[in-house]
Design a protein around this motif. Structure first.
Motif, short mmCIF file in Angstrom:
data_model
loop_
_atom_site.label_atom_id
_atom_site.label_comp_id
_atom_site.label_asym_id
_atom_site.label_seq_id
_atom_site.Cartn_x
_atom_site.Cartn_y
_atom_site.Cartn_z
N MET A 182 0.81 -1.19 0.00
CA MET A 182 0.00 0.00 0.00
C MET A 182 0.86 1.26 0.00
N GLU A 183 1.97 1.22 0.74
CA GLU A 183 2.85 2.40 0.76
C GLU A 183 3.38 2.71 -0.64
N ARG A 184 3.76 1.65 -1.36
CA ARG A 184 4.27 1.84 -2.72
C ARG A 184 3.20 2.47 -3.60
N LEU A 185 1.97 1.96 -3.49
CA LEU A 185 0.88 2.52 -4.28
C LEU A 185 0.65 3.98 -3.95
N ASN A 186 0.67 4.31 -2.66
CA ASN A 186 0.48 5.70 -2.26
C ASN A 186 1.55 6.61 -2.87
N ARG A 187 2.80 6.15 -2.86
CA ARG A 187 3.88 6.94 -3.46
C ARG A 187 3.65 7.12 -4.97
N GLU A 188 3.19 6.06 -5.63
CA GLU A 188 2.92 6.16 -7.06
C GLU A 188 1.77 7.12 -7.34
N TYR A 189 0.74 7.10 -6.51
CA TYR A 189 -0.40 8.02 -6.68
C TYR A 189 0.04 9.47 -6.47
N GLY A 222 -3.64 -8.41 -5.68
CA GLY A 222 -3.52 -9.16 -4.45
C GLY A 222 -3.03 -8.39 -3.25
N GLY A 223 -2.18 -7.42 -3.44
CA GLY A 223 -1.66 -6.68 -2.31
C GLY A 223 -2.63 -5.71 -1.69
N VAL A 224 -3.79 -5.54 -2.31
CA VAL A 224 -4.77 -4.57 -1.81
C VAL A 224 -5.94 -5.28 -1.15
N VAL A 225 -6.58 -6.16 -1.86
CA VAL A 225 -7.75 -6.88 -1.32
C VAL A 225 -7.67 -8.34 -1.76
N MET A 226 -7.94 -9.25 -0.82
CA MET A 226 -7.94 -10.67 -1.15
C MET A 226 -9.07 -11.37 -0.41
N VAL A 249 4.66 -8.14 -3.36
CA VAL A 249 4.17 -7.70 -2.06
C VAL A 249 4.93 -8.41 -0.94
N ILE A 250 5.23 -9.69 -1.16
CA ILE A 250 6.02 -10.48 -0.22
C ILE A 250 7.15 -11.14 -0.98
N SER A 251 8.13 -11.65 -0.23
CA SER A 251 9.23 -12.39 -0.84
C SER A 251 9.21 -13.82 -0.29
N ILE A 252 10.00 -14.66 -0.88
CA ILE A 252 10.07 -16.05 -0.42
C ILE A 252 10.55 -16.10 1.03
N ALA A 253 11.35 -15.13 1.43
CA ALA A 253 11.82 -15.08 2.82
C ALA A 253 10.66 -14.89 3.80
#
Length: 91
Positions: free
Chosen positions: A1-8, A36-40, A59-63
């Motif tokens: 969500m933070e990434r999306l906010n920065r893009e907006y 997927g990173g917004v609503v699931m 949104v997530i990594s394998i870690a």
């Protein structure tokens, strides 16, 4: 969500008329809210697909899957490698 906010914010701060920026933001938000990173929809039967979506979208990594079984992590890695989407923090 933070990434999306920065893009907006970048979109709204960019060049172009207020109207163009508004409609572009509306279009982006409509598309992004389906990601997927917004609503699931959360259920056990959707878990693997949800995890694949989150991994594919970065949104997530394998870690982040360390608490999950090795079998599940290998299964997800196999699907992602087969699709060429595996570049989200696995090293």
């Amino acid at each position: 969500m933070e990434r999306l906010n920065r893009e907006y914010i970048a979109l709204l701060s960019g060049t172009g008329s207020a109207s163009e920026k508004f409609w572009e933001l509306e279009k982006r938000m409509r598309e992004d809210k389906r990601r997927g990173g917004v609503v699931m929809r959360m259920s056990r039967s959707d878990m693997e697909l949800n995890l694949l979506s989150l991994l594919s979208d970065g949104v997530i990594s394998i870690a982040d899957l360390d608490g999950f079984s090795e079998e599940l992590r290998e299964k997800l890695a196999f699907v992602l490698w087969g699709r060429g989407d595996w570049d989200h923090g696995d090293s």
